[in-house]
Design an enzyme around this catalytic site. Sequence first.
Site, PDB file in Angstrom:
ATOM      1  CG  HIS A 165       1.650   5.549   6.732  1.00 59.59           C
ATOM      2  ND1 HIS A 165       1.136   5.188   5.513  1.00 59.59           N
ATOM      3  CD2 HIS A 165       1.216   4.631   7.607  1.00 59.59           C
ATOM      4  CE1 HIS A 165       0.422   4.092   5.658  1.00 59.59           C
ATOM      5  NE2 HIS A 165       0.451   3.730   6.903  1.00 59.59           N
TER       6      HIS A 165
ATOM      7  CE  LYS B  28      -4.014  -2.097   2.045  1.00 53.99           C
ATOM      8  NZ  LYS B  28      -4.870  -2.158   3.216  1.00 53.99           N
TER       9      LYS B  28
ATOM     10  CG  HIS C 288      -1.454   7.209   2.783  1.00 52.24           C
ATOM     11  ND1 HIS C 288      -1.934   7.801   3.924  1.00 52.24           N
ATOM     12  CD2 HIS C 288      -1.802   5.902   2.856  1.00 52.24           C
ATOM     13  CE1 HIS C 288      -2.549   6.896   4.652  1.00 52.24           C
ATOM     14  NE2 HIS C 288      -2.477   5.735   4.035  1.00 52.24           N
TER      15      HIS C 288
HETATM   16  N1  ARG Z   1      -0.261  -0.980  10.095  1.00 51.06           N
HETATM   17  C1  ARG Z   1      -1.189  -0.326  10.961  1.00 51.06           C
HETATM   18  C2  ARG Z   1      -1.913   0.774  10.208  1.00 51.06           C
HETATM   19  O1  ARG Z   1      -1.403   1.295   9.237  1.00 51.06           O
HETATM   20  C3  ARG Z   1      -0.545   0.290  12.172  1.00 51.06           C
HETATM   21  C4  ARG Z   1       0.120  -0.682  13.101  1.00 51.06           C
HETATM   22  C5  ARG Z   1       0.442  -0.060  14.408  1.00 51.06           C
HETATM   23  N2  ARG Z   1       1.142  -0.914  15.291  1.00 51.06           N
HETATM   24  C6  ARG Z   1       0.604  -1.926  15.983  1.00 51.06           C
HETATM   25  N3  ARG Z   1       1.388  -2.651  16.722  1.00 51.06           N
HETATM   26  N4  ARG Z   1      -0.675  -2.184  15.922  1.00 51.06           N
HETATM   27  O2  ARG Z   1      -3.011   1.155  10.626  1.00 51.06           O
END
Ligand code: ARG
Length: 562
Positions: free
Chosen positions: A130, A124, A127
């Site tokens: 982030h 993905k 963007h």
């Molecule tokens: N990949 C997830 C997102 O973009 C965030 C992960 C955050 N870290 C975790 N340990 N849950 O929403």
Amino acid sequence: MDYKVEIAKLIKIDGVSFDEILSLVVAAKDSALADFAFPCFKFAKTLRKSPVIVAKEIVSSIEKPAFIESIEAVNGYVNFKLSKLNFVKQTVDKTLALGESYGASTEGAGKTICIDYSSINIAKPFHMGHLSTTVIGAALYRIYKKLGYSVVGINHLGDWGTQFGKLIVAYKMWGDKEDINNRGINALLEIYVKFHKEAESTPELNDIARNWFKKIEDGDSEAMELFLWFKEVTLRDVQKIYDRLDVHFDSYNGESFYNDKMQPVIDELEAKGLTKISNGATIVEFDQSEDMPPCLIKKADGATLYATRDMAAAFYRKNTYNFYKSLYVVAYQQNLHFKQLFKVIEMMGYDWAKDMIHVPFGMVSIEGGKLSTRDGNVVFLEDVLNTARDKALEIINEKNPDLENKQDVAEMVGTGAVVFGALVGSRIKDISFSYDKVLNFEGETGPYVQYTYARCCSLLNKIESSGSINYDNLTSAESYELIKLIDKYPDIVADAGAKYEPSIVTRYIYNLAVQFNKFYLEQNISNSNEQDKCARLAVVKIVQNIIKDGMSLLGIKCPTKM
Ligand code: ARG
């Protein structure tokens, strides 16, 4: 010298401990009247005297030391004014000697902090959504290092889920290996978006995708090969952005890493009687007072979830790093997820559940635009950095067309403007991002601070002085205010760490730059006698160091000329 401590030592009240006295000494609100104040209201009852009298008695009991200019009883407060000269000399000597290590501390010695940040999703786009997690997490990382902690930066990759099945189907139908190798995430995203459009009219595609995902779960070699390749392509692409932002990780253990680490946690939950079966799914219910929906651990078809992986990750981090704190820099949309996660671990009987902290932040939008992935209508962070760089170059071409290394400076100014813009407000506030705002050289911006830094560099380059410092020269209002700010830097760094709030550093650096520019306008540095010049240049040097160090904590580079 810690003035609060030294002042507390001067105050003696029968039956009151030093620690209590110290806890009451405060920095005065109006620095024209006092630097520190001690309120006496608390003692009126026990001493059977009015606060006014208590304050007066304290004043007459103190023999004024050299670092204090005056001590006065005013309306139940004891007001302390520091000797400006003494304060200026102490601060300037100390900060000059420490150089760029000024502000460092050992509070974190022997303690480890884990920070989960950026945590992007494979295949993905990287963007604008982030941006905050990446720059807030990376700033906290550097701040804790400066405070002496061991820090573990973790990119908890989103590298698991049915989307990988979809991607394989899409690749098999329309993918071009070379194109994907060349164009990376953009090419992956295109076929992913195409899959979603196509699946609207041909829903069977979703079943095929589910099948492929099952194959990944079962370790089928063709499926695994593609899955790992998508991951590699994504990481290679985002690395370019991490390099530009100077962001690093110690671990890229993402969701898939926990595939074989969840079952023991589920077993333990069951053994402790915390689970329930509801419509075939395994859940953990919470006490009514928690006012939270149950946490889903396993779906009816046996599939694990985001939360299950995070549970396994929490144990893995505790066992591997024995953290003092474990932070999750994730948007506030996931408040419930983390509340549930922490609660379940607490219910399992682990007191370190209290050391896991969700560090939430607000949404980012660009001039009213919305950010989403599915329809391919996203704002890529790379495009934002490029646009900011190009606009910075236009400004430089206008203001300083003969500057050397214009491209490099434009990159520092453009990227710095975006990062500063993301870190200047309290993190919980939503950000509406505008290029004009973050690139404004006169505003509360990265370029303003960088420009001030370049001014320091140029002053130090142009003006020479061989005299010794005349500290008296630094007691004027502008100088004194600036030196008071300089003195605060170590507290600022510590406070930002304690509150998980890099904006405390950002705003401080901005205020320091503003106060420095007042000082610069007031003091004619080049046209002063040797000793005054030497004193003023010492201040320039100190401000230069702090700006450079503070900006580097935020991940922003400062050009020496701009
Ligand atoms: N990949 C997830 C997102 O973009 C965030 C992960 C955050 N870290 C975790 N340990 N849950 O929403």
